[in-house]
Design a protein around this motif. Structure first.
Motif, mmCIF file in Angstrom:
data_model
loop_
_atom_site.group_PDB
_atom_site.id
_atom_site.type_symbol
_atom_site.label_atom_id
_atom_site.label_comp_id
_atom_site.label_asym_id
_atom_site.label_seq_id
_atom_site.Cartn_x
_atom_site.Cartn_y
_atom_site.Cartn_z
ATOM 1 N N ARG A 144 0.857 -1.180 0.000
ATOM 2 C CA ARG A 144 0.000 0.000 0.000
ATOM 3 C C ARG A 144 0.896 1.233 0.000
ATOM 4 N NH1 ARG A 144 -4.333 0.431 4.365
ATOM 5 N NH2 ARG A 144 -5.260 1.825 2.844
ATOM 6 N N VAL A 145 0.832 2.014 -1.080
ATOM 7 C CA VAL A 145 1.706 3.172 -1.287
ATOM 8 C C VAL A 145 0.846 4.430 -1.238
ATOM 9 C CG1 VAL A 145 3.275 4.325 -2.884
ATOM 10 C CG2 VAL A 145 3.331 1.821 -2.643
ATOM 11 N N VAL A 189 7.001 6.057 -12.390
ATOM 12 C CA VAL A 189 7.042 4.948 -11.435
ATOM 13 C C VAL A 189 8.388 4.232 -11.560
ATOM 14 C CG1 VAL A 189 5.958 2.796 -10.712
ATOM 15 C CG2 VAL A 189 4.547 4.669 -11.616
ATOM 16 N N LYS A 190 9.081 4.095 -10.427
ATOM 17 C CA LYS A 190 10.377 3.420 -10.415
ATOM 18 C C LYS A 190 10.389 2.352 -9.321
ATOM 19 C CE LYS A 190 12.914 7.489 -12.084
ATOM 20 N NZ LYS A 190 14.074 8.386 -11.849
ATOM 21 N N LEU A 191 11.183 1.323 -9.542
ATOM 22 C CA LEU A 191 11.329 0.227 -8.594
ATOM 23 C C LEU A 191 12.782 -0.208 -8.560
ATOM 24 C CD1 LEU A 191 10.107 -2.149 -6.823
ATOM 25 C CD2 LEU A 191 9.918 -3.410 -8.986
ATOM 26 N N ARG A 192 13.334 -0.373 -7.369
ATOM 27 C CA ARG A 192 14.705 -0.882 -7.230
ATOM 28 C C ARG A 192 14.659 -2.316 -6.721
ATOM 29 N NH1 ARG A 192 19.689 0.237 -3.210
ATOM 30 N NH2 ARG A 192 21.386 0.297 -4.728
ATOM 31 N N THR A 193 15.369 -3.204 -7.420
ATOM 32 C CA THR A 193 15.416 -4.613 -7.039
ATOM 33 C C THR A 193 16.861 -5.068 -6.895
ATOM 34 O OG1 THR A 193 15.433 -5.416 -9.331
ATOM 35 C CG2 THR A 193 13.272 -5.062 -8.299
ATOM 36 N N LEU A 252 4.374 -5.707 -12.438
ATOM 37 C CA LEU A 252 3.793 -4.728 -11.530
ATOM 38 C C LEU A 252 2.415 -4.318 -12.034
ATOM 39 C CD1 LEU A 252 3.922 -2.669 -9.155
ATOM 40 C CD2 LEU A 252 4.965 -1.060 -10.772
ATOM 41 N N THR A 253 1.434 -4.329 -11.141
ATOM 42 C CA THR A 253 0.139 -3.721 -11.417
ATOM 43 C C THR A 253 -0.134 -2.688 -10.334
ATOM 44 O OG1 THR A 253 -1.078 -5.406 -10.170
ATOM 45 C CG2 THR A 253 -0.801 -5.773 -12.526
ATOM 46 N N ILE A 254 -0.810 -1.612 -10.701
ATOM 47 C CA ILE A 254 -1.199 -0.568 -9.747
ATOM 48 C C ILE A 254 -2.710 -0.477 -9.766
ATOM 49 C CG2 ILE A 254 -0.996 1.852 -9.094
ATOM 50 C CD1 ILE A 254 1.665 1.957 -10.541
ATOM 51 N N ALA A 265 -2.687 3.677 -2.925
ATOM 52 C CA ALA A 265 -2.808 2.850 -4.123
ATOM 53 C C ALA A 265 -2.146 1.510 -3.817
ATOM 54 C CB ALA A 265 -2.133 3.521 -5.315
ATOM 55 N N GLU A 266 -2.647 0.452 -4.442
ATOM 56 C CA GLU A 266 -2.092 -0.881 -4.219
ATOM 57 C C GLU A 266 -1.156 -1.257 -5.357
ATOM 58 O OE1 GLU A 266 -5.069 -3.769 -3.303
ATOM 59 O OE2 GLU A 266 -5.639 -2.761 -1.419
ATOM 60 N N PHE A 267 0.117 -1.410 -5.009
ATOM 61 C CA PHE A 267 1.154 -1.817 -5.949
ATOM 62 C C PHE A 267 1.402 -3.319 -5.749
ATOM 63 C CE2 PHE A 267 1.463 2.605 -6.183
ATOM 64 C CZ PHE A 267 2.438 3.036 -7.065
ATOM 65 N N THR A 268 1.070 -4.114 -6.750
ATOM 66 C CA THR A 268 1.192 -5.566 -6.631
ATOM 67 C C THR A 268 2.244 -6.090 -7.597
ATOM 68 O OG1 THR A 268 -1.126 -5.803 -5.968
ATOM 69 C CG2 THR A 268 -0.019 -7.773 -6.791
#
Length: 425
Positions: A337-338, A348-352, A364-366, A399-402
């Motif tokens: 939950r963001v 939208v960015k994501l670090r892995t 990723l779905t939002i 928002a739900e980031f899945t």
């Protein structure tokens, strides 16, 4: 009905024991909360992020699942004994002779079919990290039951029943000691590598208990609170400081489920009802205000069981920790939950992080809509910052980031999640 003891409780109030630093400040006998029933004691710097006031007619399964099964080989935990009525969650506990239906308790493989006690409990679907926790409760007027409000890592099955506890970390915000019906124990537990069970503060060598406060909860309502920071768990009763426990560096930092339950350890003769009026979680305002959200600090829900989703310590991670999803099969997921601070268009960015032999792909779905291209663990050794397109948010709020595993090979996909970032366009 029992009477409240007097000075014999004074030796249970906490002090400095065995080199673990903590301080106690609450009065010896805590009094019921007589103010506004909706009053919150959350400190400045926190924002309400999740709550349940139990005003419906049935348990909200978007928030809770049942604590089913057998507790300590003594108490049958029944979902039928979880009842919502007049704005309260009622956990009905009973003494008598009860025969279980093994189809209802598929995880019980013991030899006994008949038990003397029935308890009840619920566990949050979502897991929580640093923040302020609080719940308003009234204890049943019956000897030797064991009501509790606590945190631990738990998983459920598809029918909203308890699958298993994972014994990694546990924090007891309120736990009534059954051998001392008017004493509440407050502890921080963890299970170290190799299975060692550590309790903070440790038991008093003289009393053999962790008692911190004495109160007859059956006399009225009490609000139990706990502020969890990076290095301390600070406990409150009706807004008054009870005790502060310093958390060691090697304590596990996994986000945990909220648990409300009532079982027995002793042999109660009476039946009763443990009541909860509401439960709340407040997250740090700083987490909302930041564009970059560390994954391990976010409210989250995952299909991955136990050791397949854990926090990993890493000095190169943005907050010293990252979350590892391992042995993931196609369809496994984690939802974060963001909080979006204001409406608008965001990059939208994501670090892995991925090991050299990592496998699998994630999508990723939002709020249910696909965002960007699949994230390939096998194409992203080490730390990688993924740019996943832009997303328009019509209003501020959660928002739900899945992140869902869409491809897995061999033993399953493995990928670590460090942070999610929203950059206003």
């Amino acid at each position: 009905m029992y009477t409240q003891p007097q000075n014999r409780w004074s030796h249970y109030i906490l002090s400095l024991i065995a080199g673990v630093a903590f301080t106690a400040a609450a009065p010896l006998f805590a009094q019921p909360h007589t103010g506004d029933p909706e009053e919150s004691f959350a400190p400045d710097g926190y924002e309400l992020a999740w709550e349940d006031d139990f005003n419906g007619h049935q348990l909200d399964h978007d928030k809770w699942f049942y604590r089913n099964g057998i507790d300590r080989g003594r108490t049958v935990m029944s979902r039928d004994n979880v009842i919502l009525d007049h704005g309260h969650l009622n956990l009905v506990v009973q003494s008598g002779d009860f025969r279980i239906n093994r189809e209802t308790y598929p995880y019980y493989n013991g030899e006994r079919d008949t038990f003397n006690y029935v308890g009840a409990g619920v566990i949050s679907d979502w897991r929580f990290s640093l923040g302020y926790y609080e719940a308003r409760s009234k204890m049943l007027d019956a000897h030797y039951w064991h009501p509790a409000y606590w945190l631990e890592v738990v998983n459920a099955d598809d029918d909203n029943n308890l699958l298993r506890f994972h014994n990694r970390a546990e924090i007891d915000i309120m736990e009534c000691e059954p051998q001392w019906p008017v004493a509440q124990s407050i502890r921080v537990h963890d299970w170290l590598t190799g299975g060692e069970h550590r309790k903070l503060p440790p038991k008093d060598p003289k009393t053999k208990h962790n008692m911190t406060i004495a109160s007859d909860q059956s006399l009225g309502w009490y609000v139990w609170g706990m502020e969890l920071t990076e290095d301390q768990a600070i406990f409150f009763e009706n807004g008054r400081h009870v005790v502060t426990v310093d958390i060691p560096d090697d304590y596990r930092r996994d986000p945990m489920n909220i648990i409300l339950s009532c079982v027995t350890i002793k042999d109660p003769e009476d039946s009763g009802i443990q009541k909860f009026d509401w439960v709340r979680y407040h997250e740090p305002a700083s987490l909302r205000e930041s564009d970059r959200k560390e994954c391990e600090r976010l409210i989250q829900f995952t299909s991955l069981v136990g050791p397949d989703f854990m926090d990993e310590r890493d000095t190169e991670a943005s907050n010293g920790w990252r979350q590892r999803a391992s042995n993931a099969k196609k369809g496994d997921f984690v939802t974060y939950r963001v909080y979006v601070n204001e409406p608008g268009e965001y990059a939208v960015k994501l670090r892995t992080f991925a090991e050299d032999d990592a496998t699998g792909a994630w999508r990723l779905t939002i709020d249910g809509e696909k965002q960007g291209k699949p994230i390939r663990a096998d194409k992203s050794t080490g730390y990688v910052e993924w740019e996943l397109g832009t997303k328009a948010f019509a209003e501020k709020g959660y928002a739900e980031f899945t992140l869902t595993c869409v491809n897995a090979k061999g033993k399953g996909a493995v990928l670590d999640f460090d942070w999610i970032e929203l950059v206003k366009e």
